[in-house]
Design a protein around this motif. Structure first.
Motif, PDB file in Angstrom:
ATOM      1  N   UNK A   1      14.549   1.469   3.959  1.00  0.00           N
ATOM      2  CA  UNK A   1      13.931   2.067   2.782  1.00  0.00           C
ATOM      3  C   UNK A   1      12.742   1.226   2.306  1.00  0.00           C
ATOM      4  N   UNK A   2      12.899  -0.087   2.351  1.00  0.00           N
ATOM      5  CA  UNK A   2      11.831  -0.994   1.926  1.00  0.00           C
ATOM      6  C   UNK A   2      10.620  -0.874   2.844  1.00  0.00           C
ATOM      7  N   UNK A   3      10.839  -0.840   4.128  1.00  0.00           N
ATOM      8  CA  UNK A   3       9.740  -0.723   5.097  1.00  0.00           C
ATOM      9  C   UNK A   3       9.010   0.604   4.921  1.00  0.00           C
ATOM     10  N   UNK A   4       9.758   1.680   4.719  1.00  0.00           N
ATOM     11  CA  UNK A   4       9.142   2.997   4.503  1.00  0.00           C
ATOM     12  C   UNK A   4       8.235   2.970   3.285  1.00  0.00           C
ATOM     13  N   UNK A   5       8.708   2.366   2.194  1.00  0.00           N
ATOM     14  CA  UNK A   5       7.874   2.236   0.995  1.00  0.00           C
ATOM     15  C   UNK A   5       6.605   1.446   1.301  1.00  0.00           C
ATOM     16  N   UNK A   6       6.745   0.323   1.980  1.00  0.00           N
ATOM     17  CA  UNK A   6       5.586  -0.535   2.261  1.00  0.00           C
ATOM     18  C   UNK A   6       4.540   0.192   3.108  1.00  0.00           C
ATOM     19  N   UNK A   7       4.983   0.967   4.070  1.00  0.00           N
ATOM     20  CA  UNK A   7       4.035   1.690   4.929  1.00  0.00           C
ATOM     21  C   UNK A   7       3.215   2.685   4.110  1.00  0.00           C
ATOM     22  N   UNK A   8       3.863   3.356   3.167  1.00  0.00           N
ATOM     23  CA  UNK A   8       3.151   4.291   2.290  1.00  0.00           C
ATOM     24  C   UNK A   8       2.204   3.551   1.363  1.00  0.00           C
ATOM     25  N   UNK A   9       2.658   2.453   0.800  1.00  0.00           N
ATOM     26  CA  UNK A   9       1.856   1.657  -0.135  1.00  0.00           C
ATOM     27  C   UNK A   9       0.613   1.091   0.550  1.00  0.00           C
ATOM     28  N   UNK A  10       0.792   0.546   1.744  1.00  0.00           N
ATOM     29  CA  UNK A  10      -0.316  -0.087   2.473  1.00  0.00           C
ATOM     30  C   UNK A  10      -1.382   0.928   2.889  1.00  0.00           C
ATOM     31  N   UNK A  11      -0.940   2.153   3.108  1.00  0.00           N
ATOM     32  CA  UNK A  11      -1.881   3.214   3.474  1.00  0.00           C
ATOM     33  C   UNK A  11      -2.718   3.630   2.262  1.00  0.00           C
ATOM     34  N   UNK A  12      -2.095   3.645   1.094  1.00  0.00           N
ATOM     35  CA  UNK A  12      -2.774   4.078  -0.132  1.00  0.00           C
ATOM     36  C   UNK A  12      -3.708   3.001  -0.664  1.00  0.00           C
ATOM     37  N   UNK A  13      -3.290   1.750  -0.587  1.00  0.00           N
ATOM     38  CA  UNK A  13      -4.092   0.631  -1.103  1.00  0.00           C
ATOM     39  C   UNK A  13      -4.529  -0.227   0.078  1.00  0.00           C
ATOM     40  N   UNK A  14      -5.800  -0.111   0.418  1.00  0.00           N
ATOM     41  CA  UNK A  14      -6.276  -0.659   1.686  1.00  0.00           C
ATOM     42  C   UNK A  14      -6.339  -2.186   1.730  1.00  0.00           C
ATOM     43  N   UNK A  15      -6.804  -2.828   0.665  1.00  0.00           N
ATOM     44  CA  UNK A  15      -6.936  -4.292   0.693  1.00  0.00           C
ATOM     45  C   UNK A  15      -5.602  -4.950   0.339  1.00  0.00           C
ATOM     46  N   UNK A  16      -4.630  -4.685   1.171  1.00  0.00           N
ATOM     47  CA  UNK A  16      -3.278  -5.206   0.961  1.00  0.00           C
ATOM     48  C   UNK A  16      -2.659  -5.588   2.296  1.00  0.00           C
ATOM     49  N   UNK A  17      -1.619  -6.388   2.210  1.00  0.00           N
ATOM     50  CA  UNK A  17      -0.806  -6.720   3.375  1.00  0.00           C
ATOM     51  C   UNK A  17       0.631  -6.884   2.881  1.00  0.00           C
ATOM     52  N   UNK A  18       1.563  -6.814   3.786  1.00  0.00           N
ATOM     53  CA  UNK A  18       2.962  -7.063   3.444  1.00  0.00           C
ATOM     54  C   UNK A  18       3.501  -8.148   4.372  1.00  0.00           C
ATOM     55  N   UNK A  19       4.204  -9.103   3.778  1.00  0.00           N
ATOM     56  CA  UNK A  19       4.818 -10.172   4.564  1.00  0.00           C
ATOM     57  C   UNK A  19       6.313 -10.127   4.307  1.00  0.00           C
ATOM     58  N   UNK A  20       7.072  -9.881   5.339  1.00  0.00           N
ATOM     59  CA  UNK A  20       8.526  -9.839   5.237  1.00  0.00           C
ATOM     60  C   UNK A  20       9.098 -11.112   5.866  1.00  0.00           C
TER      61      UNK A  20
END
Length: 226
Positions: free
Chosen positions: A10-29
């Motif tokens: 669920x967390x990964x799914x959220x991050x993929x949507x978020x990163x697509x919407x806000x371009x100057x972002x990254x996620x570190x797990x």
């Protein structure tokens, strides 16, 4: 991320949507030595904007965040947990609040209408919060919320004070207050976590207490002695 096989998808799914919407972002797990099926789920992640760091053995909540800070690319760091307890969809709102208030850190305060905190933990958190308010001489709606945004250069200033365990967020809050950095609080809901909690109520509360007093000793020792 530590043994979050029930929530990590669920967390990964959220991050993929978020990163697509806000371009100057990254996620570190940070996979903190998980021993369940978490690793298998993370191995399937193909999004290049999601970086996964696997620690060979469990180092602790604070140690994981420190590891993520080492490789973070941007000026602002959003911290959250992978257990689906925090409303991660509020991250953009927290950032907007930070910009509008010119704050150094914005904390998602778990004082919304829907909060799921066990009675024992609620009592311990309340006691520690009141103690921290006395030592810092500031009103603190939520001392140790795991959902917050902070400026990277400022959190790095206090790295030597920050513990490797759950107390990192509490210590960070006190460090900022003691040094007159601007903190704002935005009410959020807090949901029942997916899977089993890693917190040991008595042991971790005593650890929080020790760290709060020790941190305050650096900045306002007379308050401690009184």
């Amino acid at each position: 991320v530590y043994n979050e096989e029930k929530a990590i998808g669920k967390t990964v799914t959220f991050l993929e949507t978020f990163l697509k919407k806000y371009t100057e972002t990254e996620a570190i797990l940070i996979n903190d030595g998980s021993t369940d099926q978490t690793q298998e789920t993370l191995n399937k992640v193909k999004n290049k904007k999601i970086r996964i760091i696997n620690l060979p053995k469990n180092k602790g909540y604070g140690a994981s965040i420190k590891k993520g800070l080492e490789t973070a690319s941007y000026q602002y760091i959003a911290l959250t947990d992978a257990d689906a307890s925090y409303p991660n969809h509020k991250i953009a709102e927290l950032f907007k609040e930070m910009q509008e208030e010119n704050a150094d850190m914005v904390i998602g305060a778990r004082i919304g209408k829907n909060t799921e905190i066990q009675i024992l933990r609620k009592f311990a958190k309340g006691f520690l919060r009141k103690l921290a308010e006395y030592l810092s001489e500031e009103k603190i709606p939520d001392l140790n919320s795991g959902l917050r945004i902070v400026k990277k250069d400022l959190i790095l200033k206090f790295l030597k004070f920050l513990p490797n365990g759950f107390s990192l967020t509490s210590t960070l809050t006190i460090c900022f207050l003691a040094n007159d950095y601007v903190i704002t609080y935005k009410p959020i809901d807090y949901y029942k976590r997916e899977g089993k909690s890693k917190i040991k109520p008595i042991k971790d509360t005593l650890g929080f207490l020790q760290l709060i007093i020790r941190t305050a000793m650096f900045f306002n020792p007379l308050k401690v002695f009184f």
